[in-house]
Motif scaffolding. Structure first.
Motif, PDB file in Angstrom:
ATOM      1  N   GLU A   1       0.895  -1.337  -0.145  1.00  0.00           N
ATOM      2  CA  GLU A   1       0.134  -0.140  -0.290  1.00  0.00           C
ATOM      3  C   GLU A   1       0.615   1.342  -0.154  1.00  0.00           C
ATOM      4  OE1 GLU A   1      -3.321   0.677   2.092  1.00  0.00           O
ATOM      5  OE2 GLU A   1      -3.677  -2.120   2.525  1.00  0.00           O
TER       6      GLU A   1
ATOM      7  N   GLY B   1       0.692   5.586  -0.492  1.00  0.00           N
ATOM      8  CA  GLY B   1       0.007   7.023  -0.254  1.00  0.00           C
ATOM      9  C   GLY B   1      -0.042   7.730  -1.922  1.00  0.00           C
TER      10      GLY B   1
ATOM     11  N   PHE C   1      -1.682  11.071  -3.651  1.00  0.00           N
ATOM     12  CA  PHE C   1      -1.922  12.049  -3.463  1.00  0.00           C
ATOM     13  C   PHE C   1      -2.491  13.045  -5.565  1.00  0.00           C
ATOM     14  CE2 PHE C   1       1.540  10.852  -0.394  1.00  0.00           C
ATOM     15  CZ  PHE C   1       0.190  10.732   0.579  1.00  0.00           C
TER      16      PHE C   1
ATOM     17  N   ASP D   1       3.225   8.649  -3.170  1.00  0.00           N
ATOM     18  CA  ASP D   1       4.750   8.607  -2.056  1.00  0.00           C
ATOM     19  C   ASP D   1       5.371   7.199  -2.035  1.00  0.00           C
ATOM     20  OD1 ASP D   1       6.048   7.512   0.352  1.00  0.00           O
ATOM     21  OD2 ASP D   1       4.812   7.942   1.507  1.00  0.00           O
TER      22      ASP D   1
ATOM     23  N   CYS E   1      -9.431   7.953  -1.423  1.00  0.00           N
ATOM     24  CA  CYS E   1      -8.771   9.224  -0.732  1.00  0.00           C
ATOM     25  C   CYS E   1      -8.796   9.806   0.199  1.00  0.00           C
ATOM     26  CB  CYS E   1      -8.679  10.465  -1.902  1.00  0.00           C
ATOM     27  SG  CYS E   1      -7.573   9.709  -3.432  1.00  0.00           S
TER      28      CYS E   1
END
Length: 71
Positions: free
Chosen positions: A2, A4, A6, A16, A71
């Motif tokens: 997993e 991140g 954005f 990320d 999100c």
């Protein structure tokens, strides 16, 4: 793994990269739960972030659903 995500848009997103070794123009696959894998290209890498451009833009309705649930 997993990661991140954005600034998700129809054309791409920022991630990320969590120490993943990514290089500019590298083809990667990204998956949001409940959807097929999306092919994308790494357009930039800076510190722990990377910018991805989707191989094919995401349909607006799909984008709205992903944003509402992930999100």
């Amino acid at each position: 793994m997993e990661i991140g995500v954005f600034d998700l848009s129809e054309g791409g997103c920022m991630i990320d990269r969590q120490s993943m070794r990514l290089t500019t123009d590298q083809r990667v696959l990204i998956k949001f739960s409940g959807f097929d894998y999306l092919a994308a290209y790494v357009r930039w890498v800076e510190d722990e972030r990377a910018g991805l451009q989707f191989e094919h833009p995401i349909h607006e309705a799909v984008l709205d659903h992903i944003k509402a649930t992930h999100c």
